[in-house]
Scaffold this motif. Structure first.
Motif, PDB file in Angstrom:
ATOM      1  N   ASN A 166       0.797  -1.231   0.000  1.00  0.00           N
ATOM      2  CA  ASN A 166       0.000   0.000   0.000  1.00  0.00           C
ATOM      3  C   ASN A 166       0.823   1.271   0.000  1.00  0.00           C
ATOM      4  OD1 ASN A 166      -3.075  -0.245   0.214  1.00  0.00           O
ATOM      5  ND2 ASN A 166      -2.285  -1.974   1.377  1.00  0.00           N
ATOM      6  N   GLN A 167       2.002   1.213   0.596  1.00  0.00           N
ATOM      7  CA  GLN A 167       2.883   2.382   0.612  1.00  0.00           C
ATOM      8  C   GLN A 167       2.161   3.630   1.109  1.00  0.00           C
ATOM      9  OE1 GLN A 167       6.219   2.741  -0.029  1.00  0.00           O
ATOM     10  NE2 GLN A 167       6.378   0.530  -0.158  1.00  0.00           N
ATOM     11  N   LYS A 170      -1.186   4.204   0.905  1.00  0.00           N
ATOM     12  CA  LYS A 170      -2.480   4.514   0.262  1.00  0.00           C
ATOM     13  C   LYS A 170      -3.638   4.353   1.251  1.00  0.00           C
ATOM     14  CE  LYS A 170      -5.329   3.435  -3.785  1.00  0.00           C
ATOM     15  NZ  LYS A 170      -6.605   2.973  -3.236  1.00  0.00           N
ATOM     16  N   PRO A 172       2.054   8.553   5.034  1.00  0.00           N
ATOM     17  CA  PRO A 172       3.425   8.380   5.506  1.00  0.00           C
ATOM     18  C   PRO A 172       4.294   7.605   4.527  1.00  0.00           C
ATOM     19  CG  PRO A 172       2.030   6.773   6.531  1.00  0.00           C
ATOM     20  CD  PRO A 172       1.127   7.624   5.670  1.00  0.00           C
ATOM     21  N   GLY A 173       3.693   7.060   3.477  1.00  0.00           N
ATOM     22  CA  GLY A 173       4.474   6.216   2.566  1.00  0.00           C
ATOM     23  C   GLY A 173       4.830   6.927   1.284  1.00  0.00           C
ATOM     24  N   TYR A 178       3.300   6.672  -1.442  1.00  0.00           N
ATOM     25  CA  TYR A 178       2.076   7.064  -2.136  1.00  0.00           C
ATOM     26  C   TYR A 178       1.392   8.166  -1.337  1.00  0.00           C
ATOM     27  CZ  TYR A 178      -2.378   6.445  -4.633  1.00  0.00           C
ATOM     28  OH  TYR A 178      -3.502   6.627  -5.381  1.00  0.00           O
ATOM     29  N   LYS A 194       3.056  10.955  -0.375  1.00  0.00           N
ATOM     30  CA  LYS A 194       4.035  11.737   0.375  1.00  0.00           C
ATOM     31  C   LYS A 194       4.929  12.467  -0.610  1.00  0.00           C
ATOM     32  CE  LYS A 194       7.455  11.294   4.027  1.00  0.00           C
ATOM     33  NZ  LYS A 194       8.208  10.349   4.859  1.00  0.00           N
TER      34      LYS A 194
END
Lengths: 706, 107
Positions: B79-80, B82, B101-102, B104, B106
């Motif tokens: 998900n990075q 999402k 926070p990932g 995706y 950021k």
């Protein structure tokens, strides 16, 4: 599509931001592309590709450096990237093959990219031929297949048969291909982790995981031994869930999955508590170090005293230290060696006794302890909301493509062509960029004023190129904002007074203030752990407690260039809160080891016997001392006598393994009584009273018999 | 002398068995417990010999309920960020453009 080089698929690589209107639960997201219907996700919603990119406020776009067109993400040429299980669960999986396939070529990308997405898992597993003559390698870019090549890619499962990564369902009468059970590994091999983490980790932390100096790697510890997943994870937030999360530590940057912080094994878990059988017990090596060190200093501070290139890896592992986006709107990267030679105390001095690549991490306070960090300093332009209060200040970064347009950056030379900016620039840097060049930088008042003026007033014009570059719609914008500021070296620089002539930046006044927004981004350092004989302290107290200490007096970069173009450094002792007077005390002589104050955490003999001041038996004894001994005059006298006499005894015990075991045996009853006294004082008093009474009775009987 | 020669073979055999045992256990990265896995295409059909159809990891690993694809892919690496996007209120008031926070969302 290049995101998929490291992204394993699924999630945002499989589904768009929009919910599926046909899903009865209302929870499912639309896939990007449905091959069975030939519809893109946005088409299901009745939109066009243009509608999609018009919904975004500047993301998923870039300015093409040659065509000077504002390029949109090719939503009409995308596909679905499923979770590629083998990217983690197959030893020898090829990151390179996956990456070039996602880069696409004529066989994969003629109409849409969905075929590239579909084919990448097979390519990564080694079940495809790739024409290496079609692979384009450009500096700073991921490799990709040349779209002009006549042939570039073909799936061929017989490659897997020949290499043993595939077999047949029935060797005598084969119908289908199968993946042999032994090819699918449960634990992710280290190389699979490093396929994706290698490059960013080296840029963030420098060399991270090679066997020539990393003690854990050299002893066969794998990534997943410390970062376990699934049933191997110690924490219930991960253990037993098929959800594929890995245990993690606590990072200084601390933004990713904070809910999983501290779920991995740390130094104490393995070396003191026995979570990893065979992890060396640090008791002997630590026995002569006053234990208050362990309460003030993270293990890594001493055990990662420096970092340097690995002789195993072919490329230089010089981490990024400064990323300057202010000069021309590009990312000009300065590696660590731009600002440091290899001497920890003097950044310009060279230590000929150490490898040239050696560098010394910053030391910062983190969770109450001194810990090593690799800082990253960024310099950039943004729109300031005029607030200085840390709770209210916002500086919104300007998109770099807009900065380049405002500065009229030449795409070939990288020099700003904006006449106001060009007139103010002077070359006064002491730093070198990654390519060894000595570029300009924005540091003088005149330069900052000229840039701010340009960013406020420049008219930028660009063509909306659409997803395929054919668009012609002009886009015009005057000024990037009304209050541009420069974020650099812990400070924010702003226009304080335009001097009364708005069109003349030469009479402007630039002021600045300190802000957390401008501080370095500190990355925690945990890898590249040195064995004990290379740790700080292995050479005695003087490793740190001496004038010119590589611990207290090592230098840290605070600002890449001041008004005169000179880098600004700070000593570690300042960063971690010591005064100059305290520095003198700490470095001009070795502090008296045998003179700890009452109330410190010392418990010499028990620590020597059990191996660590953090060991549970030692903790019990310490608590007993605090509650029952230091609270009365007799107990205090006993403790003082113990402190005076025990350190040499403790050192002797620590050096003799048999003696340590014997002392532990002797201490167990004492610990037991101490524990009982702490947690069951009434019952303990009763039992002790009973034992005492019984002893008296026995003694009297013996006397009467005699 | 003759008596000592009799010991050579068992000692050598013992050493060989010892090292075989070590090698056998040290390379034991646990393999797939359910055995071999048939490659399947996007429709879930087994991939026939000689086919050039891309295999589908989703169908290959998650078909017949072997693995819970949805649960697996709810992990962070997939998900990075999402699934952690927060716009109102923002995650960090000083950086309202940072949505997750990932990687995706950021910036």
């Amino acid at each position: 599509m290049k995101c998929g080089s490291c992204h394993p698929g699924a999630g945002p690589a499989e589904f768009s931001r929009d919910k599926d209107p046909n899903d009865p639960t209302g929870q499912a997201y639309l896939p990007y592309y449905d091959e069975s219907t030939g519809q893109f996700g946005y088409e299901v919603l009745g939109k066009s590709a243009s509608d999609v990119y018009s919904e975004f406020d500047g993301d998923y776009t870039f300015l093409h450096p040659m065509f000077m067109k504002y390029m949109n993400a090719p939503w009409n040429a995308t596909g679905v990237s499923q979770a590629d299980c083998l990217i983690c669960h197959m030893e020898g999986y090829s990151w390179f093959n996956r990456t070039v396939t996602l880069g696409a070529g004529p066989n994969l990308f003629m109409v849409t990219g969905y075929k590239a997405f579909q084919s990448a898992p097979a390519a990564g597993a080694g079940w495809a031929t790739i024409n290496m003559n079609a692979v384009v390698m450009m500096p700073g870019q991921l490799p990709y297949l040349n779209p002009q090549a006549a042939s570039d890619f073909a799936i061929d499962y017989d490659l897997g048969i020949n290499s043993g990564t595939l077999s047949y369902d029935d060797p005598n009468n084969p119908s289908y291909y199968v993946i042999p059970a032994e090819v699918i590994v449960k634990e992710t091999p280290d190389q699979n982790c490093w396929n994706c983490h290698g490059t960013p980790d080296v840029r963030k932390y420098g060399r991270s995981w090679e066997s020539d100096t990393d003690a854990h790697n050299a002893r066969g510890v794998f990534c997943v031994n410390c970062h376990p997943a699934g049933e191997d994870a110690p924490d219930p937030k991960i253990q037993g869930h098929e959800k594929h999360d890995f245990a993690k530590g606590t990072s200084m940057i601390g933004s990713v999955r904070d809910d999983l912080d501290g779920t991995m094994f740390d130094c104490e878990d393995c070396h003191v508590k026995g979570a990893y059988p065979g992890a060396p017990d640090p008791a002997t090596a630590h026995a002569q170090i006053p234990s208050f060190h362990f309460g003030k200093i993270a293990c890594e501070s001493c055990h990662i005293p420096y970092k340097e290139d690995s002789v195993i890896t072919p490329t230089k592992e010089d981490p990024d230290l400064v990323i300057d986006m202010s000069f021309n709107g590009n990312q000009v990267i300065y590696p660590w060696s731009s600002f440091f030679d290899n001497d920890p105390v003097d950044p310009t001095a060279h230590d000929s006794s150490a490898p040239s690549s050696r560098w010394y991490p910053s030391l910062v306070l983190f969770k109450g302890k001194i810990a090593p960090a690799k800082p990253l300093l960024t310099i950039w332009w943004g729109e300031w909301n005029g607030k200085t209060d840390p709770d209210e200040i916002v500086v919104q970064p300007y998109p770099l493509w807009q900065v380049r347009l405002a500065l009229q950056t030449d795409p070939t030379t990288g020099m700003p062509q904006n006449p106001v900016v060009q007139g103010a620039l002077t070359n006064d840097s002491n730093a070198l960029a990654a390519d060894g060049s000595d570029p300009y930088e924005v540091n003088t008042t005149a330069e900052i004023a000229a840039y701010i003026y340009a960013l406020k007033t420049a008219t930028i014009q660009v063509t909306d190129g659409g997803p395929d570059g054919s668009g012609t719609t002009p886009i015009t914008k005057t000024g990037l904002g009304s209050n541009p500021v420069l974020v650099k070296g812990c400070r924010i620089f702003y226009l304080a007074d335009d001097g009364g002539t708005p069109d003349d930046p030469s009479d402007d006044t630039i002021a600045s203030f300190e802000s957390e927004l401008a501080e370095p981004h500190n990355f925690s350092i945990h890898h590249n752990v040195q064995p004990s004989y290379r740790a700080l302290g292995a050479g005695g107290c003087e490793d740190c407690h001496r004038v010119g200490s590589p611990f207290f007096e090592r230098k840290m970069l605070i600002c890449p260039w001041d008004e005169n173009g000179n880098p600004v450094y700070e000593s570690a002792y300042e960063e971690v809160g010591y005064s100059e007077g305290e520095l003198e005390e700490l470095t001009e002589s070795v502090p008296e080891e045998e003179s700890p104050s009452l109330g410190s955490s010392e418990c010499f003999i028990a620590t020597a016997a059990f191996g660590s001041p953090l060991e549970k038996h030692v903790k019990v004894l310490r608590e007993f001392r605090e509650r029952y001994l230091l609270t009365n005059p007799v107990g205090t006298l006993v403790v003082k006598a113990y402190y005076a006499l025990s350190p040499p005894v403790a050192r002797f015990i620590a050096r003799h393994e048999t003696l340590r075991a014997a002392v532990r045996l002797a201490l167990y009853p004492v610990v037991g009584i101490a524990w009982a006294s702490l947690y069951h004082p009434g019952a303990t008093a009763l039992v002790l009273f009973g034992i005492g009474a019984a002893a008296i009775v026995v003694v009297r009987r013996k006397r009467s018999v005699s | 002398m003759r008596g000592k020669n009799y010991l050579v073979a068992p000692v050598v055999l013992g050493i060989v068995l010892f090292f075989l045992a070590i090698l056998g256990t040290s390379s034991a990265r646990a393999s797939h417990p359910a055995g071999d896995v048939t490659l399947r295409d996007l429709n879930g059909d087994p991939i026939s010999i000689g086919s050039t159809t891309p295999y589908s990891p989703k169908q290959t690993c998650a078909t017949s309920g072997c693995h819970d694809y949805g649960t697996i892919t709810s992990g962070f690496h997939f998900n990075q960020g999402k699934d952690e996007i927060a716009e109102n209120p923002p995650r960090d008031a000083s950086k309202p453009w940072v949505l997750s926070p990932g990687m995706y969302g950021k910036w």
